[in-house]
Design a protein around this motif. Structure first.
Motif, PDB file in Angstrom:
ATOM      1  N   GLN A   1       0.851  -1.189   0.000  1.00  0.00           N
ATOM      2  CA  GLN A   1       0.000   0.000   0.000  1.00  0.00           C
ATOM      3  C   GLN A   1       0.888   1.241   0.000  1.00  0.00           C
ATOM      4  O   GLN A   1       1.501   1.577   1.019  1.00  0.00           O
ATOM      5  CB  GLN A   1      -0.912   0.017   1.225  1.00  0.00           C
ATOM      6  CG  GLN A   1      -1.851  -1.179   1.317  1.00  0.00           C
ATOM      7  CD  GLN A   1      -2.688  -1.159   2.583  1.00  0.00           C
ATOM      8  OE1 GLN A   1      -3.457  -0.228   2.810  1.00  0.00           O
ATOM      9  NE2 GLN A   1      -2.523  -2.170   3.410  1.00  0.00           N
ATOM     10  N   GLY A   2       0.946   1.917  -1.137  1.00  0.00           N
ATOM     11  CA  GLY A   2       1.830   3.068  -1.255  1.00  0.00           C
ATOM     12  C   GLY A   2       1.478   4.197  -0.306  1.00  0.00           C
ATOM     13  O   GLY A   2       2.352   4.832   0.272  1.00  0.00           O
ATOM     14  N   GLY A   3       0.182   4.471  -0.148  1.00  0.00           N
ATOM     15  CA  GLY A   3      -0.219   5.542   0.756  1.00  0.00           C
ATOM     16  C   GLY A   3       0.166   5.253   2.183  1.00  0.00           C
ATOM     17  O   GLY A   3       0.633   6.139   2.914  1.00  0.00           O
ATOM     18  N   LEU A   4      -0.016   4.010   2.617  1.00  0.00           N
ATOM     19  CA  LEU A   4       0.377   3.609   3.968  1.00  0.00           C
ATOM     20  C   LEU A   4       1.882   3.763   4.155  1.00  0.00           C
ATOM     21  O   LEU A   4       2.334   4.304   5.174  1.00  0.00           O
ATOM     22  CB  LEU A   4      -0.040   2.164   4.225  1.00  0.00           C
ATOM     23  CG  LEU A   4       0.502   1.511   5.495  1.00  0.00           C
ATOM     24  CD1 LEU A   4       0.047   2.262   6.738  1.00  0.00           C
ATOM     25  CD2 LEU A   4       0.091   0.040   5.572  1.00  0.00           C
ATOM     26  N   ALA A   5       2.663   3.298   3.185  1.00  0.00           N
ATOM     27  CA  ALA A   5       4.118   3.401   3.299  1.00  0.00           C
ATOM     28  C   ALA A   5       4.557   4.859   3.376  1.00  0.00           C
ATOM     29  O   ALA A   5       5.459   5.211   4.144  1.00  0.00           O
ATOM     30  CB  ALA A   5       4.784   2.705   2.118  1.00  0.00           C
ATOM     31  N   ASP A   6       3.912   5.713   2.604  1.00  0.00           N
ATOM     32  CA  ASP A   6       4.250   7.139   2.586  1.00  0.00           C
ATOM     33  C   ASP A   6       3.946   7.779   3.944  1.00  0.00           C
ATOM     34  O   ASP A   6       4.796   8.455   4.542  1.00  0.00           O
ATOM     35  CB  ASP A   6       3.434   7.812   1.481  1.00  0.00           C
ATOM     36  CG  ASP A   6       4.070   9.097   0.981  1.00  0.00           C
ATOM     37  OD1 ASP A   6       5.116   9.511   1.527  1.00  0.00           O
ATOM     38  OD2 ASP A   6       3.528   9.693   0.032  1.00  0.00           O
ATOM     39  N   ALA A   7       2.732   7.547   4.440  1.00  0.00           N
ATOM     40  CA  ALA A   7       2.346   8.110   5.736  1.00  0.00           C
ATOM     41  C   ALA A   7       3.227   7.563   6.849  1.00  0.00           C
ATOM     42  O   ALA A   7       3.653   8.303   7.750  1.00  0.00           O
ATOM     43  CB  ALA A   7       0.883   7.798   6.018  1.00  0.00           C
ATOM     44  N   ALA A   8       3.525   6.275   6.797  1.00  0.00           N
ATOM     45  CA  ALA A   8       4.308   5.642   7.858  1.00  0.00           C
ATOM     46  C   ALA A   8       5.740   6.148   7.876  1.00  0.00           C
ATOM     47  O   ALA A   8       6.333   6.299   8.951  1.00  0.00           O
ATOM     48  CB  ALA A   8       4.296   4.127   7.688  1.00  0.00           C
ATOM     49  N   ALA A   9       6.326   6.407   6.713  1.00  0.00           N
ATOM     50  CA  ALA A   9       7.698   6.911   6.676  1.00  0.00           C
ATOM     51  C   ALA A   9       7.803   8.229   7.435  1.00  0.00           C
ATOM     52  O   ALA A   9       8.777   8.466   8.157  1.00  0.00           O
ATOM     53  CB  ALA A   9       8.162   7.072   5.234  1.00  0.00           C
ATOM     54  N   THR A  10       6.788   9.070   7.294  1.00  0.00           N
ATOM     55  CA  THR A  10       6.767  10.322   8.058  1.00  0.00           C
ATOM     56  C   THR A  10       6.556  10.054   9.543  1.00  0.00           C
ATOM     57  O   THR A  10       7.272  10.597  10.398  1.00  0.00           O
ATOM     58  CB  THR A  10       5.657  11.245   7.535  1.00  0.00           C
ATOM     59  OG1 THR A  10       5.947  11.635   6.192  1.00  0.00           O
ATOM     60  CG2 THR A  10       5.528  12.499   8.401  1.00  0.00           C
ATOM     61  N   ALA A  11       5.577   9.220   9.867  1.00  0.00           N
ATOM     62  CA  ALA A  11       5.273   8.931  11.270  1.00  0.00           C
ATOM     63  C   ALA A  11       6.464   8.331  11.994  1.00  0.00           C
ATOM     64  O   ALA A  11       6.761   8.689  13.147  1.00  0.00           O
ATOM     65  CB  ALA A  11       4.074   7.989  11.363  1.00  0.00           C
ATOM     66  N   LEU A  12       7.189   7.415  11.360  1.00  0.00           N
ATOM     67  CA  LEU A  12       8.326   6.759  12.002  1.00  0.00           C
ATOM     68  C   LEU A  12       9.499   7.714  12.159  1.00  0.00           C
ATOM     69  O   LEU A  12      10.269   7.601  13.117  1.00  0.00           O
ATOM     70  CB  LEU A  12       8.735   5.523  11.197  1.00  0.00           C
ATOM     71  CG  LEU A  12       7.650   4.448  11.077  1.00  0.00           C
ATOM     72  CD1 LEU A  12       8.142   3.274  10.236  1.00  0.00           C
ATOM     73  CD2 LEU A  12       7.192   3.969  12.441  1.00  0.00           C
ATOM     74  N   SER A  13       9.644   8.646  11.225  1.00  0.00           N
ATOM     75  CA  SER A  13      10.677   9.679  11.381  1.00  0.00           C
ATOM     76  C   SER A  13      10.399  10.516  12.628  1.00  0.00           C
ATOM     77  O   SER A  13      11.312  10.855  13.381  1.00  0.00           O
ATOM     78  CB  SER A  13      10.724  10.581  10.141  1.00  0.00           C
ATOM     79  OG  SER A  13      11.162   9.863   9.006  1.00  0.00           O
ATOM     80  N   VAL A  14       9.139  10.847  12.827  1.00  0.00           N
ATOM     81  CA  VAL A  14       8.756  11.625  14.007  1.00  0.00           C
ATOM     82  C   VAL A  14       8.901  10.789  15.278  1.00  0.00           C
ATOM     83  O   VAL A  14       9.382  11.277  16.311  1.00  0.00           O
ATOM     84  CB  VAL A  14       7.309  12.139  13.871  1.00  0.00           C
ATOM     85  CG1 VAL A  14       6.870  12.855  15.149  1.00  0.00           C
ATOM     86  CG2 VAL A  14       7.192  13.077  12.670  1.00  0.00           C
ATOM     87  N   ALA A  15       8.532   9.523  15.206  1.00  0.00           N
ATOM     88  CA  ALA A  15       8.596   8.656  16.388  1.00  0.00           C
ATOM     89  C   ALA A  15      10.013   8.528  16.915  1.00  0.00           C
ATOM     90  O   ALA A  15      10.238   8.487  18.139  1.00  0.00           O
ATOM     91  CB  ALA A  15       8.033   7.277  16.050  1.00  0.00           C
ATOM     92  N   GLY A  16      10.989   8.425  16.022  1.00  0.00           N
ATOM     93  CA  GLY A  16      12.385   8.395  16.444  1.00  0.00           C
ATOM     94  C   GLY A  16      12.884   7.024  16.826  1.00  0.00           C
ATOM     95  O   GLY A  16      12.140   6.033  16.827  1.00  0.00           O
ATOM     96  N   PRO A  17      14.166   6.922  17.176  1.00  0.00           N
ATOM     97  CA  PRO A  17      14.816   5.634  17.425  1.00  0.00           C
ATOM     98  C   PRO A  17      14.207   4.813  18.557  1.00  0.00           C
ATOM     99  O   PRO A  17      14.321   3.592  18.552  1.00  0.00           O
ATOM    100  CB  PRO A  17      16.254   6.039  17.772  1.00  0.00           C
ATOM    101  CG  PRO A  17      16.456   7.355  17.104  1.00  0.00           C
ATOM    102  CD  PRO A  17      15.133   8.046  17.200  1.00  0.00           C
ATOM    103  N   VAL A  18      13.559   5.444  19.510  1.00  0.00           N
ATOM    104  CA  VAL A  18      13.002   4.711  20.653  1.00  0.00           C
ATOM    105  C   VAL A  18      11.601   4.196  20.362  1.00  0.00           C
ATOM    106  O   VAL A  18      11.273   3.027  20.620  1.00  0.00           O
ATOM    107  CB  VAL A  18      12.984   5.599  21.919  1.00  0.00           C
ATOM    108  CG1 VAL A  18      12.266   4.880  23.061  1.00  0.00           C
ATOM    109  CG2 VAL A  18      14.406   5.963  22.329  1.00  0.00           C
TER     110      VAL A  18
END
Length: 345
Positions: free
Chosen positions: A281-298
């Motif tokens: 799902q391209g839209g999911l991958a796109d949204a998640a890439a942003t969310a995980l960047s914000v979430a950070g290493p922890v």
């Protein structure tokens, strides 16, 4: 549509010479979403490929026109104007579906993906096709927006009627719509008979079929350098989306401010250089890439699990690489990585 992360296609493309029959590489480039859209197919029907690209061009130009958050008089511009005025707007079925998906991804990500913060993105100057300059916004301006806490839970979608109880909500689909559109492009190519293709928009891509007898192989750029950090074979129907803080930013007095904004603090993310997600799902991958960047290493493993993701790679601001076990099993590092952390299932 503005976050450009470069993914380099690896390997020597097989060019068949001295023979008029059999599949060959066909390639065209379009200018959409503020970046170059590279469409490549491995096919023995070049005329059909050219026709399919012409149709895709029309589709992408319409998406760019209707879903641009601040230019022209497209549907998203009209919606944001209505929301600011406290009014409801009847939207198209396609935009309504897009907003429904975005709302669900926002909830699943604990609102770290938050397409309702368009005013905050504009405040930082990322509502522009040109890199913003000058000093960052004042703290008091950021806090004034954060006080209203715009989120997708403020947005009501009843059929095709969209409204909000929060006049500070302004939709910006830039961290989601490109992945959705790439998925649609691959589906359209398949519908027209182009079974083996890769559609790459500034480094975000979706694929179908394979390249001859091997899968499509792509390389992921190291966010702290110019070279490829890892390569991966991409299976039929998969999309690879990367969100990075190294190609779009504002710089002032030697400090770089990335375009990825943490909706909780109102400030750009600094602890993650890039996040790469593979999904069908391209839209999911796109949204998640942003969310995980914000979430950070922890926190990224928790958010990835909540969003149903198993194929993830993060690179932090020190070059440390974080992987899910499934991603570790399929990527091949192309340069020395000093530290790799693999999550536990």
């Amino acid at each position: 549509m503005y976050w450009i992360v470069r993914v380099l296609l690896l390997g020597l493309l097989v060019i068949l010479s001295g023979c008029d029959k059999g599949p060959q590489d066909q390639r065209q480039t379009l200018l959409v979403f503020g970046t170059l859209l590279d469409i490549q197919a491995y096919t023995d029907q070049p005329e059909l490929f050219n026709e399919a690209v012409r149709e895709l061009d029309k589709t992408f130009q319409k998406m760019h026109r209707e879903w641009h958050a601040w230019q022209g008089e497209g549907e998203l511009v009209r919606l944001n104007r209505a929301l600011a005025d406290g009014e409801a707007l009847q939207v198209s079925a396609e935009l309504g579906s897009l907003l429904q998906q975005a709302r669900q991804y926002a909830i699943d990500s604990e609102h770290l993906f938050n397409p309702a913060i368009g005013q905050l993105i504009g405040l930082w100057g990322f509502h522009s096709d040109q890199p913003p300059g000058g000093p960052p916004p004042r703290k008091v301006e950021i806090e004034a927006l954060l006080k209203h806490n715009p989120s997708m839970e403020d947005v009501s979608i009843q059929g095709h009627l969209v409204s909000s109880t929060n006049s500070m909500v302004a939709m910006d689909l830039g961290a989601f719509a490109k992945g959705y559109a790439l998925n649609l492009a691959i589906d359209e190519l398949k519908r027209m008979g182009i079974e083996n293709a890769i559609v790459n928009a500034g480094g975000d891509l979706c694929v179908s079929g394979q390249h001859g007898e091997r899968p499509w192989v792509i390389g992921i750029r190291h966010p702290l350098g110019e070279e490829v950090i890892a390569s991966v074979g991409v299976a039929d129907g998969e999309c690879v989306l990367t969100s990075g803080n190294y190609e779009r930013y504002r710089e002032f007095e030697g400090v770089r401010y990335a375009h990825i904004i943490d909706p909780r603090s109102g400030y750009p993310v600094a602890h993650v250089a890039s996040a790469t997600v593979i999904s069908i799902q391209g839209g999911l991958a796109d949204a998640a890439a942003t969310a995980l960047s914000v979430a950070g290493p922890v926190d990224w493993p928790r958010i990835a699990a909540k969003m149903g993701l198993t194929q993830v790679m993060l690179v932090d601001d020190q070059g440390k690489v974080y992987l899910t076990p499934q991603m570790q099993s399929r990527i091949s590092f192309q340069q020395q990585v000093d530290e790799v952390v693999v999550t536990v299932d």
